[in-house]
Design an enzyme around this catalytic site. Sequence first.
Site, PDB file in Angstrom:
ATOM      1  N   LYS A  36      37.553  46.754  31.670  1.00 15.52           N
ATOM      2  CA  LYS A  36      39.016  46.922  32.366  1.00 15.52           C
ATOM      3  C   LYS A  36      40.020  45.859  31.986  1.00 15.52           C
ATOM      4  CE  LYS A  36      37.295  44.179  36.181  1.00 15.52           C
ATOM      5  NZ  LYS A  36      36.034  44.299  37.314  1.00 15.52           N
ATOM      6  N   ARG A 130      33.406  41.198  49.209  1.00  9.67           N
ATOM      7  CA  ARG A 130      34.264  42.311  48.520  1.00  9.67           C
ATOM      8  C   ARG A 130      33.389  43.793  48.800  1.00  9.67           C
ATOM      9  NH1 ARG A 130      35.899  42.542  42.149  1.00  9.67           N
ATOM     10  NH2 ARG A 130      34.394  43.997  42.113  1.00  9.67           N
TER      11      ARG A 130
HETATM   12  C1  LIG Z   1      35.333  43.601  37.007  1.00 12.61           C
HETATM   13  C2  LIG Z   1      33.594  43.827  37.369  1.00 12.61           C
HETATM   14  C3  LIG Z   1      32.746  43.371  36.632  1.00 12.61           C
HETATM   15  C4  LIG Z   1      32.791  42.492  35.305  1.00 12.61           C
HETATM   16  O1  LIG Z   1      33.102  41.202  35.786  1.00 12.61           O
HETATM   17  P1  LIG Z   1      33.355  40.031  34.631  1.00 12.61           P
HETATM   18  O2  LIG Z   1      33.520  38.619  35.582  1.00 12.61           O
HETATM   19  O3  LIG Z   1      34.355  40.564  33.815  1.00 12.61           O
HETATM   20  O4  LIG Z   1      31.971  40.119  33.881  1.00 12.61           O
HETATM   21  C5  LIG Z   1      31.362  43.676  37.010  1.00 12.61           C
HETATM   22  N1  LIG Z   1      31.339  44.524  38.118  1.00 12.61           N
HETATM   23  C6  LIG Z   1      32.273  44.808  38.927  1.00 12.61           C
HETATM   24  C7  LIG Z   1      31.834  45.824  40.155  1.00 12.61           C
HETATM   25  C8  LIG Z   1      33.493  44.708  38.437  1.00 12.61           C
HETATM   26  O5  LIG Z   1      34.693  45.138  39.259  1.00 12.61           O
END
Ligand SMILES: *Cc1c(COP(=O)(O)O)cnc(C)c1O
Length: 353
Positions: A36, A130
């Site tokens: 992302k 969250r």
């Molecule tokens: C963005 C996201 C991740 C990745 O997070 P990082 O800190 O970049 O490794 C993993 N799981 C979910 C649900 C996310 O939204």
Amino acid sequence: MSLPRITIDLDRIDRNARRVRELYARRGVEIMGVTKAVLGCPRVGRALVRAGVATLADSRVENLERLRAGGVAARLVLLRTSPSVAARAVELADLSLNSELATLEALSAACTAAGRSHRVLLMAEMGDLREGVAPAELPALAAAAEALPGLEVAGIGCNLACFGGVAPDAAKMRQLSRLVERVEARIGRRLGIVSGGNSANHDWLVGGGGRGRIDSLRLGELLLLGRETLDRKIVPGLATDAFVLSAEVIESGVKPTAPAGPRGRDAFGELPAFADHGERPRALLALGRQDVRVRGLSPRGGARVLGASSDHLIVEPGRRPLAVGDVVDFDLDYAALLAAMTSPFVCKEFRAQ
Ligand SMILES: *Cc1c(COP(=O)(O)O)cnc(C)c1O
């Protein structure tokens, strides 16, 4: 070459991903590469796949569409699901993360309409506040999901260190391991995926306390920027400079350090403090808050960022004097990377051998 510009070093991303994949594989953990921060960029996706990361994950269907349209040969996972994206989720993703029955029902209806099946990973809320359902409710949600036509519960997961900053430590991971057993007892079979979290899980995993039932992690920042995210420590052996942002000097000279005249708020409603150090060298760069998150910039070459408005960045030059037309390079943190990749004004350029 247009400016501002973000240069993406695909070889560094490939090397980071290779090292992390091997390190994690030795500990029995498979990784999903989270794209992302680069908006599902197909070239980054391909670098990850080349490094052996077979599964890519993103929170937005638009980004998964970019990966698919770019011909990236990976299994795709949707990290954030809702009823309005259910049809596209079923079409694009092999697996999606879920925590609401209404969304699972929409996914099931989309499966029926498309004549397909879809796997889901059910998220437990373990304290970070969250996404996710309360652990006590997860077995019932799993049973309800299993009963929906077209859906298969592939596993469970949790996400920490995002809203509440809660650490994914051994106790939390033990709790998730116990929870998977409760869900398995309820649905009467073993689950294939237990996804323990994100780049914040790194210290727990390499700490050597055993992984319990956790066999999968979802990694973005660790692969792209070489840092775990709980303390933002650099992980030894990983590159932190796969991305560099470059901007042009549009004015250079000597200016007073203290503003002159009666003061109100600045362009963003703030009241910054200034100390008077007389006149100092100053450079103005064509880069602003419409391009990047300024707090996440680290200039190379010893320059110092003093502030920014929408389109102008004020910098104190380091050892190297800055002339109009010169280009200044910056390292980026995750928030700055996300903003720069998202800005239509920042030109994206790729470097690979
Ligand atoms: C963005 C996201 C991740 C990745 O997070 P990082 O800190 O970049 O490794 C993993 N799981 C979910 C649900 C996310 O939204």
